[in-house]
Design a protein around this motif. Structure first.
Motif, PDB file in Angstrom:
ATOM      1  N   PHE A 206      43.862  70.785  12.506  1.00  0.00           N
ATOM      2  CA  PHE A 206      43.037  71.672  13.305  1.00  0.00           C
ATOM      3  C   PHE A 206      43.878  72.201  14.460  1.00  0.00           C
ATOM      4  CE2 PHE A 206      39.048  70.368  11.339  1.00  0.00           C
ATOM      5  CZ  PHE A 206      39.411  69.154  10.776  1.00  0.00           C
TER       6      PHE A 206
ATOM      7  N   ARG B  79      38.085  75.062  18.810  1.00  0.00           N
ATOM      8  CA  ARG B  79      38.924  74.430  17.807  1.00  0.00           C
ATOM      9  C   ARG B  79      38.561  74.973  16.430  1.00  0.00           C
ATOM     10  NH1 ARG B  79      39.217  68.031  18.063  1.00  0.00           N
ATOM     11  NH2 ARG B  79      40.849  68.489  19.583  1.00  0.00           N
ATOM     12  N   GLU B  80      39.578  75.170  15.587  1.00  0.00           N
ATOM     13  CA  GLU B  80      39.324  75.677  14.236  1.00  0.00           C
ATOM     14  C   GLU B  80      40.117  74.881  13.219  1.00  0.00           C
ATOM     15  OE1 GLU B  80      40.708  79.672  13.672  1.00  0.00           O
ATOM     16  OE2 GLU B  80      42.724  79.239  14.412  1.00  0.00           O
ATOM     17  N   GLY B  81      39.597  74.836  12.002  1.00  0.00           N
ATOM     18  CA  GLY B  81      40.289  74.165  10.926  1.00  0.00           C
ATOM     19  C   GLY B  81      41.435  75.015  10.409  1.00  0.00           C
TER      20      GLY B  81
ATOM     21  N   CYS C 200      43.337  71.271   5.011  1.00  0.00           N
ATOM     22  CA  CYS C 200      42.993  69.875   4.738  1.00  0.00           C
ATOM     23  C   CYS C 200      43.423  69.501   3.321  1.00  0.00           C
ATOM     24  CB  CYS C 200      41.527  69.583   4.970  1.00  0.00           C
ATOM     25  SG  CYS C 200      40.372  70.631   4.082  1.00  0.00           S
TER      26      CYS C 200
ATOM     27  N   PRO D  94      32.866  73.730  13.364  1.00  0.00           N
ATOM     28  CA  PRO D  94      33.426  73.028  14.528  1.00  0.00           C
ATOM     29  C   PRO D  94      32.447  72.091  15.227  1.00  0.00           C
ATOM     30  CG  PRO D  94      34.148  75.298  14.521  1.00  0.00           C
ATOM     31  CD  PRO D  94      33.137  75.167  13.425  1.00  0.00           C
TER      32      PRO D  94
ATOM     33  N   TYR E   7      32.855  68.555  14.015  1.00  0.00           N
ATOM     34  CA  TYR E   7      34.141  67.856  14.079  1.00  0.00           C
ATOM     35  C   TYR E   7      34.019  66.509  14.782  1.00  0.00           C
ATOM     36  CZ  TYR E   7      36.433  72.254  12.688  1.00  0.00           C
ATOM     37  OH  TYR E   7      36.838  73.391  12.029  1.00  0.00           O
TER      38      TYR E   7
END
Length: 130
Positions: A37, A45-47, A50, A111, A114
């Protein structure tokens, strides 16, 4: 002590590359999905990407697709993020998180969820600038 430690951040020119590492201690990553992230100043915050615990399946945000590659080495208890063709807009603090099973894939684009991920690292700063 269960923890994730990121490393590999730094200052790089536009078009350059960096490889981030996310090393686990106190637990084994074999059964955990790992996500990368990022959070830029003043932004949510962003992904970024994964990788699954079960079958190595991967997912990338559209903004990094084709430029970033996530991989894992369970023998070293470490996950990597290879970042190529870096752009100034990639500047951010990059953090990794671990979550048991594959639940992280469902949370990745939300988000607000998270906070439910099990383990977070402290982050490493990536600055892309000339």
């Amino acid at each position: 002590q269960v923890q994730l430690v990121e490393s590999g951040g730094g200052l790089v020119q536009p078009g350059g590359s960096l490889r981030l590492s996310c090393a686990a201690s106190g637990f084994t990553l074999d059964y955990y999905t790992i996500g990368w992230f990022r959070q830029a100043p003043g932004k949510e915050r962003e992904g970024v990407s994964c990788i699954s615990s079960s079958d190595g399946n991967t997912y990338y945000a559209d903004s990094v697709k084709g430029r970033f590659t996530i991989s894992r080495d369970n023998a070293k208890n470490t996950v990597y993020l290879q970042m190529n063709s870096l752009k100034p807009e990639d500047t951010a603090v990059y953090s990794c998180a671990a979550d048991r099973g594959d639940r992280l894939f469902g949370l990745f684009v939300h988000p607000v969820l998270y906070k439910y991920l099990e383990v977070w690292g402290q982050g490493t700063l990536v600055t892309v600038s000339s």
